[in-house]
Motif scaffolding. Structure first.
Motif, PDB file in Angstrom:
ATOM      1  N   ILE A 100       0.856  -1.184   0.000  1.00  0.00           N
ATOM      2  CA  ILE A 100       0.000   0.000   0.000  1.00  0.00           C
ATOM      3  C   ILE A 100       0.892   1.234   0.000  1.00  0.00           C
ATOM      4  O   ILE A 100       1.908   1.278   0.696  1.00  0.00           O
ATOM      5  CB  ILE A 100      -0.934   0.040   1.227  1.00  0.00           C
ATOM      6  N   SER A 101       0.509   2.229  -0.785  1.00  0.00           N
ATOM      7  CA  SER A 101       1.161   3.531  -0.743  1.00  0.00           C
ATOM      8  C   SER A 101       0.074   4.579  -0.557  1.00  0.00           C
ATOM      9  O   SER A 101      -1.119   4.255  -0.502  1.00  0.00           O
ATOM     10  CB  SER A 101       1.935   3.801  -2.045  1.00  0.00           C
ATOM     11  N   GLU A 102       0.454   5.843  -0.506  1.00  0.00           N
ATOM     12  CA  GLU A 102      -0.547   6.891  -0.370  1.00  0.00           C
ATOM     13  C   GLU A 102      -1.370   7.057  -1.646  1.00  0.00           C
ATOM     14  O   GLU A 102      -2.458   7.629  -1.619  1.00  0.00           O
ATOM     15  CB  GLU A 102       0.114   8.216  -0.003  1.00  0.00           C
ATOM     16  N   SER A 103      -0.862   6.544  -2.762  1.00  0.00           N
ATOM     17  CA  SER A 103      -1.579   6.718  -4.020  1.00  0.00           C
ATOM     18  C   SER A 103      -2.364   5.483  -4.442  1.00  0.00           C
ATOM     19  O   SER A 103      -3.256   5.568  -5.284  1.00  0.00           O
ATOM     20  CB  SER A 103      -0.605   7.097  -5.141  1.00  0.00           C
ATOM     21  N   GLY A 104      -2.057   4.318  -3.862  1.00  0.00           N
ATOM     22  CA  GLY A 104      -2.775   3.119  -4.276  1.00  0.00           C
ATOM     23  C   GLY A 104      -2.295   1.877  -3.560  1.00  0.00           C
ATOM     24  O   GLY A 104      -1.559   1.945  -2.581  1.00  0.00           O
ATOM     25  N   PHE A 105      -2.691   0.695  -4.073  1.00  0.00           N
ATOM     26  CA  PHE A 105      -2.290  -0.562  -3.453  1.00  0.00           C
ATOM     27  C   PHE A 105      -2.309  -1.671  -4.497  1.00  0.00           C
ATOM     28  O   PHE A 105      -2.875  -1.530  -5.594  1.00  0.00           O
ATOM     29  CB  PHE A 105      -3.202  -0.917  -2.275  1.00  0.00           C
ATOM     30  N   GLY A 106      -1.668  -2.784  -4.168  1.00  0.00           N
ATOM     31  CA  GLY A 106      -1.664  -3.948  -5.034  1.00  0.00           C
ATOM     32  C   GLY A 106      -2.224  -5.151  -4.309  1.00  0.00           C
ATOM     33  O   GLY A 106      -2.003  -5.323  -3.105  1.00  0.00           O
ATOM     34  N   PHE A 107      -2.963  -6.004  -5.027  1.00  0.00           N
ATOM     35  CA  PHE A 107      -3.505  -7.205  -4.401  1.00  0.00           C
ATOM     36  C   PHE A 107      -3.519  -8.363  -5.388  1.00  0.00           C
ATOM     37  O   PHE A 107      -3.412  -8.179  -6.607  1.00  0.00           O
ATOM     38  CB  PHE A 107      -4.903  -6.959  -3.823  1.00  0.00           C
ATOM     39  N   VAL A 108      -3.652  -9.580  -4.841  1.00  0.00           N
ATOM     40  CA  VAL A 108      -3.652 -10.806  -5.640  1.00  0.00           C
ATOM     41  C   VAL A 108      -4.901 -11.602  -5.315  1.00  0.00           C
ATOM     42  O   VAL A 108      -5.285 -11.730  -4.145  1.00  0.00           O
ATOM     43  CB  VAL A 108      -2.403 -11.663  -5.339  1.00  0.00           C
ATOM     44  N   CYS A 109      -5.556 -12.147  -6.356  1.00  0.00           N
ATOM     45  CA  CYS A 109      -6.708 -13.032  -6.147  1.00  0.00           C
ATOM     46  C   CYS A 109      -6.883 -13.908  -7.395  1.00  0.00           C
ATOM     47  O   CYS A 109      -6.175 -13.753  -8.387  1.00  0.00           O
ATOM     48  CB  CYS A 109      -7.976 -12.228  -5.869  1.00  0.00           C
ATOM     49  N   LYS A 110      -7.818 -14.837  -7.338  1.00  0.00           N
ATOM     50  CA  LYS A 110      -8.066 -15.734  -8.462  1.00  0.00           C
ATOM     51  C   LYS A 110      -9.134 -15.199  -9.424  1.00  0.00           C
ATOM     52  O   LYS A 110      -9.268 -15.692 -10.538  1.00  0.00           O
ATOM     53  CB  LYS A 110      -8.485 -17.125  -7.946  1.00  0.00           C
ATOM     54  N   GLU A 111      -9.880 -14.205  -8.983  1.00  0.00           N
ATOM     55  CA  GLU A 111     -10.942 -13.650  -9.827  1.00  0.00           C
ATOM     56  C   GLU A 111     -10.365 -12.639 -10.826  1.00  0.00           C
ATOM     57  O   GLU A 111      -9.399 -11.935 -10.515  1.00  0.00           O
ATOM     58  CB  GLU A 111     -12.009 -12.959  -8.984  1.00  0.00           C
ATOM     59  N   GLU A 112     -10.975 -12.565 -12.001  1.00  0.00           N
ATOM     60  CA  GLU A 112     -10.534 -11.612 -13.011  1.00  0.00           C
ATOM     61  C   GLU A 112     -11.518 -10.442 -13.119  1.00  0.00           C
ATOM     62  O   GLU A 112     -12.731 -10.648 -13.184  1.00  0.00           O
ATOM     63  CB  GLU A 112     -10.414 -12.274 -14.384  1.00  0.00           C
ATOM     64  N   TYR A 113     -10.978  -9.226 -13.103  1.00  0.00           N
ATOM     65  CA  TYR A 113     -11.767  -8.010 -13.264  1.00  0.00           C
ATOM     66  C   TYR A 113     -11.081  -7.103 -14.277  1.00  0.00           C
ATOM     67  O   TYR A 113      -9.850  -7.089 -14.385  1.00  0.00           O
ATOM     68  CB  TYR A 113     -11.917  -7.269 -11.928  1.00  0.00           C
ATOM     69  N   GLU A 114     -11.875  -6.355 -15.011  1.00  0.00           N
ATOM     70  CA  GLU A 114     -11.295  -5.460 -16.001  1.00  0.00           C
ATOM     71  C   GLU A 114     -10.768  -4.200 -15.331  1.00  0.00           C
ATOM     72  O   GLU A 114     -11.198  -3.823 -14.237  1.00  0.00           O
ATOM     73  CB  GLU A 114     -12.332  -5.091 -17.074  1.00  0.00           C
ATOM     74  N   THR A 115      -9.801  -3.576 -15.995  1.00  0.00           N
ATOM     75  CA  THR A 115      -9.291  -2.314 -15.485  1.00  0.00           C
ATOM     76  C   THR A 115     -10.387  -1.262 -15.547  1.00  0.00           C
ATOM     77  O   THR A 115     -11.350  -1.393 -16.319  1.00  0.00           O
ATOM     78  CB  THR A 115      -8.076  -1.846 -16.300  1.00  0.00           C
ATOM     79  N   SER A 116     -10.259  -0.238 -14.758  1.00  0.00           N
ATOM     80  CA  SER A 116     -11.225   0.864 -14.574  1.00  0.00           C
ATOM     81  C   SER A 116     -12.354   0.493 -13.623  1.00  0.00           C
ATOM     82  O   SER A 116     -13.193   1.344 -13.297  1.00  0.00           O
ATOM     83  CB  SER A 116     -11.815   1.361 -15.903  1.00  0.00           C
TER      84      SER A 116
END
Length: 218
Positions: free
Chosen positions: A131-147
């Motif tokens: 996590i940063s002040e501008s965003g975060f990263g995560f991992v999962c098995k589900e697929e989602y489109e950007t935006s």
């Protein structure tokens, strides 16, 4: 802010830049004097990290949800009563520091997110990498489109949490593991996020110090 405003045992951050790469290192103020402070050393695999002339170092201090910085400081190692510290000479006033897009903390914990889709919101747990002040990263098995808009819930205590809205801006697929890694950008800034990040960094540093102490006792 001046050196007289600093408090012993308060967490702090060193932003170390070598070339085009920067790294954020958590430390703690051990002692405050009239024109210098002593900082707890950074330990990597049981060894104290030293900083050479090729490094540019900024010293960050959080006070009342605001971050202040002394830029381009030097950190010689000194021995005081048998203990090793960084000696940091501080002159003049610190400047307000905008760490957006530059301050990223490794998390490696399971947290809840809510994904907003056309058929309604879907909530589940994911592995939050950082996590940063501008965003975060995560991992999962589900697929989602950007935006896609999502909401991250960060647990603070048993009864209190921090809720942050974000947009997915990056997606990577690992075919071997069958997982997706997402990069997300927060929609609005949150004044409490800085405190959380600083506390997390201090927690990580204490974990490393405790682990090192346990190894030395064996």
């Amino acid at each position: 802010m001046t050196i007289s405003d600093l408090q012993p045992q308060h967490p702090a951050t060193l932003v170390v830049t070598v070339g085009l790469k920067s790294k954020d290192l958590a430390t703690t103020i051990a002692e405050v004097h009239s024109d210098y402070i002593l900082l707890q050393p950074i330990l990597v695999e049981g060894r104290t990290v030293g900083f050479g002339d090729s490094c540019t170092i900024d010293f960050l201090y959080l006070q009342e949800q605001a971050v202040y910085a002394w830029h381009s400081v030097t950190l010689p190692l000194v021995k005081v009563k048998g203990n090793t510290y960084y000696r940091l000479a501080l002159e003049g006033e610190a400047k307000p520091y905008n760490r957006r897009n530059s301050f990223r903390v490794y998390i490696g914990e399971t947290m809840a997110i809510t994904v907003f889709q056309s058929h309604g919101p879907q909530s589940f747990n994911v592995l939050v990498r950082d996590i940063s002040e501008s965003g975060f990263g995560f991992v999962c098995k589900e697929e989602y489109e950007t935006s896609r808009t999502i909401r991250l819930t960060i647990p603070l205590t048993e009864r209190k949490s921090l809720s942050l809205s974000a947009t997915i801006v990056r997606k990577e697929h690992n075919e071997e593991k069958g997982t997706y890694t997402y990069g997300c950008k927060f929609i609005e800034p949150n004044s409490y996020l800085s405190s959380y990040l600083m506390a997390k960094q201090r927690e990580r540093q204490q974990e490393k110090t405790t682990a090192y102490s346990a190894v030395k006792k064996r």
